[in-house]
Design a protein around this motif. Structure first.
Motif, PDB file in Angstrom:
ATOM      1  N   VAL A   1     -22.453 -27.294 -36.315  1.00  0.00           N
ATOM      2  CA  VAL A   1     -23.877 -26.821 -35.332  1.00  0.00           C
ATOM      3  C   VAL A   1     -24.937 -27.249 -34.854  1.00  0.00           C
ATOM      4  CG1 VAL A   1     -23.867 -24.249 -34.392  1.00  0.00           C
ATOM      5  CG2 VAL A   1     -21.985 -24.546 -36.401  1.00  0.00           C
ATOM      6  N   GLU A   2     -25.592 -27.267 -35.219  1.00  0.00           N
ATOM      7  CA  GLU A   2     -26.719 -27.641 -34.610  1.00  0.00           C
ATOM      8  C   GLU A   2     -26.770 -28.811 -33.991  1.00  0.00           C
ATOM      9  OE1 GLU A   2     -31.415 -26.877 -35.477  1.00  0.00           O
ATOM     10  OE2 GLU A   2     -29.824 -25.790 -35.813  1.00  0.00           O
TER      11      GLU A   2
ATOM     12  N   GLU B  89     -23.999 -26.251 -45.755  1.00  0.00           N
ATOM     13  CA  GLU B  89     -24.631 -27.423 -44.936  1.00  0.00           C
ATOM     14  C   GLU B  89     -24.271 -28.064 -44.374  1.00  0.00           C
ATOM     15  OE1 GLU B  89     -26.425 -29.635 -48.390  1.00  0.00           O
ATOM     16  OE2 GLU B  89     -27.314 -27.488 -49.329  1.00  0.00           O
ATOM     17  N   GLU B  90     -23.101 -28.907 -44.395  1.00  0.00           N
ATOM     18  CA  GLU B  90     -21.899 -29.789 -43.417  1.00  0.00           C
ATOM     19  C   GLU B  90     -22.320 -29.283 -41.905  1.00  0.00           C
ATOM     20  OE1 GLU B  90     -18.628 -32.900 -43.427  1.00  0.00           O
ATOM     21  OE2 GLU B  90     -17.799 -30.140 -43.951  1.00  0.00           O
TER      22      GLU B  90
ATOM     23  N   MET C 296     -19.071 -26.110 -54.464  1.00  0.00           N
ATOM     24  CA  MET C 296     -18.303 -26.402 -53.475  1.00  0.00           C
ATOM     25  C   MET C 296     -18.477 -25.858 -51.644  1.00  0.00           C
ATOM     26  SD  MET C 296     -14.073 -24.261 -52.285  1.00  0.00           S
ATOM     27  CE  MET C 296     -14.790 -23.109 -52.468  1.00  0.00           C
ATOM     28  N   LEU C 297     -18.868 -24.025 -52.546  1.00  0.00           N
ATOM     29  CA  LEU C 297     -19.715 -23.450 -51.099  1.00  0.00           C
ATOM     30  C   LEU C 297     -21.066 -24.450 -50.252  1.00  0.00           C
ATOM     31  CD1 LEU C 297     -19.195 -21.528 -48.591  1.00  0.00           C
ATOM     32  CD2 LEU C 297     -20.784 -19.966 -50.578  1.00  0.00           C
ATOM     33  N   ARG C 298     -21.814 -24.960 -50.919  1.00  0.00           N
ATOM     34  CA  ARG C 298     -23.421 -25.398 -50.420  1.00  0.00           C
ATOM     35  C   ARG C 298     -23.026 -26.803 -49.817  1.00  0.00           C
ATOM     36  NH1 ARG C 298     -28.024 -24.031 -51.689  1.00  0.00           N
ATOM     37  NH2 ARG C 298     -28.303 -22.843 -53.000  1.00  0.00           N
ATOM     38  N   PRO C 299     -22.351 -27.898 -50.121  1.00  0.00           N
ATOM     39  CA  PRO C 299     -21.991 -28.922 -48.825  1.00  0.00           C
ATOM     40  C   PRO C 299     -20.960 -28.212 -48.015  1.00  0.00           C
ATOM     41  CG  PRO C 299     -21.731 -29.340 -51.239  1.00  0.00           C
ATOM     42  CD  PRO C 299     -21.582 -27.816 -51.314  1.00  0.00           C
ATOM     43  N   PHE C 300     -20.782 -26.722 -48.042  1.00  0.00           N
ATOM     44  CA  PHE C 300     -19.568 -26.410 -46.611  1.00  0.00           C
ATOM     45  C   PHE C 300     -20.896 -26.179 -45.775  1.00  0.00           C
ATOM     46  CE2 PHE C 300     -17.765 -22.585 -44.671  1.00  0.00           C
ATOM     47  CZ  PHE C 300     -16.639 -23.508 -44.025  1.00  0.00           C
TER      48      PHE C 300
ATOM     49  N   ALA D  31     -21.128 -19.276 -37.893  1.00  0.00           N
ATOM     50  CA  ALA D  31     -20.556 -20.795 -37.720  1.00  0.00           C
ATOM     51  C   ALA D  31     -19.608 -20.805 -38.709  1.00  0.00           C
ATOM     52  CB  ALA D  31     -21.694 -21.474 -37.561  1.00  0.00           C
ATOM     53  N   ALA D  32     -19.896 -20.598 -40.211  1.00  0.00           N
ATOM     54  CA  ALA D  32     -19.876 -21.168 -41.163  1.00  0.00           C
ATOM     55  C   ALA D  32     -18.420 -19.879 -40.737  1.00  0.00           C
ATOM     56  CB  ALA D  32     -20.860 -20.672 -42.347  1.00  0.00           C
TER      57      ALA D  32
END
Length: 295
Positions: free
Chosen positions: A13-14, A7-8, A1-5, A49-50
């Protein structure tokens, strides 16, 4: 759950930072604009940002996401400025940042100083000009960012850190310094998410309490990584604090006690987040990620 969040969020933000910084060729000082892009783009954990996004989504009152993107980009921009200045010869004299030469090494010291100054100014400008936020929200964000970044926050903590090289702090002093130097901006990032979600004052206070535990946990983990981490993963100079004679949680209380303090902070943070309505699973996952990361 966290990794895709994560990365997205980093990708969004980039893209937002890239868009708002614009083409260096179109700026009044292209080399300075290139240095700003070098410092702000191309990597980083994007933890702040996260935090903005996760808190905004957890406290959102409607089906649509609150407008978090520009605020998150601004927080990351101010963080980038702090890293540029922190790496300077007069400060930490770091050679690497995010796995590549620090800004003053890639360009020159004067350009890096100006790039940091310009990144800081742009962060405030981006929030002030966000058309998707109310005037009240923008004022709250600007006031909070100014406090977290200035004398009562990050800059004050950096000064205490420099003074600590001459007069090492005790544990209470070290925690206070880190709450300002690192924790203030992390706490603001979380509170910013609450602001863009139009959260209640009570919700904002609970988010702040949770984020203060997170900020201290982040720094203790950083101190552990400085002595135990792999420089190829962290992307920065290993053992830099020890080389400068800085007092850290590891040098002051040792590895085992530092890990025990992390466990205490995790329990306190969990108690705070349990009082928030809505789905807080991402906040729990973020805290776990911070204290178990390898970079």
């Amino acid at each position: 759950m966290l990794r895709p969040f994560l990365e997205e969020t980093a990708a969004i933000v980039e893209s937002e930072i890239d868009r708002l910084l614009g083409d260096p060729a179109q700026q009044a000082a292209p080399r300075l604009a290139e240095a700003m892009r070098y410092a702000a783009l191309g990597g980083g954990k994007r933890l702040r940002a996260a935090l903005v996004r996760a808190v905004a989504q957890a406290l959102a009152r409607g089906a649509a996401d609150p407008p978090w993107e520009t605020t998150a980009a601004a927080v990351e921009l101010l963080h980038a400025y702090s890293l540029v200045h922190d790496d300077l010869p007069a400060m930490d004299d770091a050679q690497l940042r995010r796995g590549r030469p620090a800004c003053h090494r890639a360009f020159d010291e004067a350009t890096a100083i100006l790039a940091g100054d310009a990144l800081q100014a742009a962060a405030f400008g981006w929030i002030a000009g966000d058309p998707y936020l109310s005037a009240d929200a923008r004022v709250s964000l600007l006031a909070g960012l100014a406090e977290a970044a200035g004398l009562a926050g990050m800059c004050g903590g950096q000064m205490l850190d420099l003074e600590g090289e001459r007069q090492p702090p005790d544990l209470a002093g070290l925690e206070r310094m880190e709450q300002l130097k690192t924790g203030a901006m992390i706490a603001f990032a979380a509170e910013a998410g609450a602001i863009v979600a139009d959260a209640s004052p009570t919700e904002r206070q609970r988010v702040l309490a949770w984020a203060r535990h997170l900020g201290l946990a982040f720094q203790i983990t950083d101190d552990l990584l400085d002595v135990e981490g792999d420089g190829t993963l962290t992307g920065k100079d290993a053992g830099l604090d020890a080389a400068r004679g800085k007092t850290t949680f590891v040098t002051l209380i040792g590895v085992d006690a530092a890990r025990a303090r992390l466990s205490e902070l995790a329990r306190s943070a969990e108690a705070e987040v349990r009082q928030l309505a809505g789905d807080t699973s991402l906040l729990d996952a973020l805290f776990h990620h911070v204290v178990t990361r390898d970079r």
